[in-house]
Design a protein around this motif. Structure first.
Motif, short mmCIF file in Angstrom:
data_model
loop_
_atom_site.label_atom_id
_atom_site.label_comp_id
_atom_site.label_asym_id
_atom_site.label_seq_id
_atom_site.Cartn_x
_atom_site.Cartn_y
_atom_site.Cartn_z
N ASN A 71 0.83 -1.20 0.00
CA ASN A 71 0.00 0.00 0.00
C ASN A 71 0.87 1.25 0.00
OD1 ASN A 71 -2.56 -1.34 0.24
ND2 ASN A 71 -1.90 -1.93 2.27
N ILE A 126 0.47 5.25 0.88
CA ILE A 126 -0.39 6.30 1.42
C ILE A 126 -0.37 7.55 0.55
CG2 ILE A 126 1.34 7.24 3.00
CD1 ILE A 126 -1.04 7.71 4.98
N ASP A 172 -2.72 6.75 -2.37
CA ASP A 172 -4.07 6.59 -1.83
C ASP A 172 -4.67 7.94 -1.43
OD1 ASP A 172 -3.73 3.89 -2.20
OD2 ASP A 172 -3.52 3.41 -0.06
N MET A 173 -3.88 8.75 -0.77
CA MET A 173 -4.39 10.07 -0.35
C MET A 173 -4.62 10.98 -1.55
SD MET A 173 -5.47 11.77 2.21
CE MET A 173 -4.81 10.98 3.67
N ARG A 227 -7.93 10.04 -2.75
CA ARG A 227 -9.01 10.36 -1.81
C ARG A 227 -9.35 11.84 -1.79
NH1 ARG A 227 -9.64 5.79 2.15
NH2 ARG A 227 -10.94 7.17 3.39
N GLU A 264 -9.42 12.89 5.89
CA GLU A 264 -9.31 11.57 5.28
C GLU A 264 -8.50 10.62 6.15
OE1 GLU A 264 -10.95 10.26 2.72
OE2 GLU A 264 -12.00 12.17 2.62
N MET A 265 -7.45 11.13 6.77
CA MET A 265 -6.63 10.27 7.64
C MET A 265 -7.46 9.70 8.78
SD MET A 265 -2.93 12.13 7.91
CE MET A 265 -2.10 10.77 8.74
N LYS A 286 -10.46 8.79 8.64
CA LYS A 286 -11.32 7.75 8.10
C LYS A 286 -10.56 6.49 7.69
CE LYS A 286 -14.23 11.20 5.82
NZ LYS A 286 -14.66 11.65 4.49
N MET A 287 -9.26 6.63 7.51
CA MET A 287 -8.45 5.55 6.94
C MET A 287 -7.94 4.58 8.00
SD MET A 287 -6.22 7.91 4.33
CE MET A 287 -5.31 6.60 3.54
N ASN A 288 -7.70 3.36 7.57
CA ASN A 288 -7.03 2.36 8.40
C ASN A 288 -5.52 2.53 8.15
OD1 ASN A 288 -6.02 0.16 9.73
ND2 ASN A 288 -6.92 -1.34 8.35
N LEU A 289 -4.87 3.28 9.00
CA LEU A 289 -3.46 3.60 8.79
C LEU A 289 -2.54 2.42 9.08
CD1 LEU A 289 -3.39 7.21 10.26
CD2 LEU A 289 -3.65 6.51 7.88
#
Length: 71
Positions: A2, A4, A7-8, A11, A30-31, A33-36
């Motif tokens: 993955n 980030i 992905d960001m 998003r 957004e962070m 909401k995300m599964n970090l």
């Protein structure tokens, strides 16, 4: 693996990764909401410094305390 950064980018809908520091508030939303946990510690550290200019552990502490509020 993955990523980030990409992905960001998707998003928050920006054309370039280099635009993300200009959208700190959207990135923060957004962070939250995300599964970090799907990202490596190194990547989270790099991302945090790139966008916010602080270490990720500092960012996590500030987020937990509700002390970050960019507009």
């Amino acid at each position: 693996m993955n990523d980030i950064f990409s992905d960001m980018q998707s998003r928050i809908n920006v054309s370039y990764i280099s635009d993300m520091p200009y959208y700190k508030h959207r990135v923060l939303l957004e962070m939250k909401k995300m599964n970090l946990s799907i990202y490596s510690d190194k990547q989270l550290e790099d991302f945090s410094y790139y966008v916010f200019k602080i270490q990720f552990k500092q960012l996590k502490k500030l987020l937990k305390k509700g002390m970050i509020e960019w507009k």
